[in-house]
Design a protein around this motif. Structure first.
Motif, PDB file in Angstrom:
ATOM      1  N   HIS A 103       0.836  -1.204   0.000  1.00 12.24           N
ATOM      2  CA  HIS A 103       0.000   0.000   0.000  1.00 12.24           C
ATOM      3  C   HIS A 103       0.874   1.259   0.000  1.00 12.24           C
ATOM      4  O   HIS A 103       0.654   2.185  -0.786  1.00 12.24           O
ATOM      5  N   HIS A 107       1.536   4.438  -2.947  1.00 13.93           N
ATOM      6  CA  HIS A 107       1.596   5.896  -2.759  1.00 13.93           C
ATOM      7  C   HIS A 107       2.839   6.465  -3.455  1.00 13.93           C
ATOM      8  O   HIS A 107       2.782   7.552  -4.028  1.00 13.93           O
ATOM      9  N   CYS A 200      -6.216   9.033   2.888  1.00 14.09           N
ATOM     10  CA  CYS A 200      -6.089   7.567   2.878  1.00 14.09           C
ATOM     11  C   CYS A 200      -6.367   7.041   4.272  1.00 14.09           C
ATOM     12  O   CYS A 200      -5.853   7.582   5.246  1.00 14.09           O
ATOM     13  N   HIS A 204      -0.030   1.512   6.894  1.00 13.78           N
ATOM     14  CA  HIS A 204       1.217   1.785   6.173  1.00 13.78           C
ATOM     15  C   HIS A 204       2.447   1.469   7.002  1.00 13.78           C
ATOM     16  O   HIS A 204       2.386   1.476   8.233  1.00 13.78           O
TER      17      HIS A 204
HETATM   18 ZN   LIG Z   1      -3.638   4.744   0.458  1.00  9.97          ZN
END
Ligand SMILES: [Zn+2]
Length: 235
Positions: A103, A107, A200, A204
């Motif tokens: 993920h 980005h 978002c 992460h």
């Molecule tokens: Zn994201």
């Protein structure tokens, strides 16, 4: 409402929780570390460990119909716990960490390709984004730029802004297909300092270096104004 511990700490693997309700849609807890599918990121799997040591396998995590409802989905026929039961919620950490790395990697990809994002998917060790562009994208260039940003080991963090601030900065919204969740007064931004800043809600890694080496598997033309970039983690 379930307390969303995974939003505050992306590295939390386990928590104590109390069953709020359980039916054939899934088990609702008062708090959880399980991320519900959304924003292109799959829901977590894992287990709910009962006081007697036995475990209930969670095969998926989904958002329920009610706002803030998180459903821990179990296989059909599973014996359900009663409301009020205390248990420990544990995610499959190896799988989640792979999803976190990809993920965050997507980005970086969206920072490298200067076009709107029309779709995407975070997978296990692989992922893709669709870009609204007619430009031919150079595979080697995209790969070199992503790997540079990984090696530079940028910090990844969360920042909140108000709905009004976001409305005044529409350029922050890169995903054209998904509108950020406005109406709650504030919106969560994922920030890779100096690299990427966009709404978002996903989980992460803390530093881009954790992503490791990345391969651009292929770039496909999916229609006149759509380029699909497929990535894979190398190891
Ligand atoms: Zn994201």
């Amino acid at each position: 409402m379930t307390e969303e511990l995974f939003r505050a700490d992306h590295y939390l693997r386990r928590c104590e929780a109390v069953v709020s309700s359980a039916d054939d849609r899934g088990i609702v807890l008062d708090r959880t570390v399980f991320y519900p599918a959304g924003g292109g990121q799959p829901g977590d799997i894992g287990r709910l460990v009962r006081a007697d040591g036995s475990a209930i396998a969670v095969v998926d995590t989904l958002k329920g119909a009610a706002p803030g409802e998180i459903l821990h989905v179990v296989a059909p026929g599973t014996a359900l716990p009663a409301a009020g039961e205390k248990l420990a919620a544990e995610i499959d950490w190896a799988r989640r960490y792979l999803l976190m790395r990809m993920h965050s990697c997507l980005h970086l990809l969206s920072a490298v390709v200067p076009a709107g994002v029309t779709g995407g998917q975070v997978g296990l060790g692989k992922g893709r984004l669709d870009f609204d562009t007619q430009e031919a994208l150079d595979k080697d260039h995209v790969a070199a730029e992503i790997n540079r940003l990984v090696r530079e080991n940028h910090p990844v963090g969360v920042r909140w802004i108000t709905d009004e601030e976001l409305a005044a900065q529409p350029e922050l919204v890169r995903t054209m297909s998904v509108k950020p969740p406005m109406g709650q007064g504030r919106v969560r931004l994922l920030e890779i300092a100096g690299v990427d800043l966009q709404p978002c809600g996903g989980t992460h890694v803390a530093m881009t270096g954790e992503i490791g080496p990345v391969e651009v598997v292929k770039i496909e033309s999916k229609g006149k104004r759509n380029r699909r970039v497929n990535l894979a983690l190398v190891g």
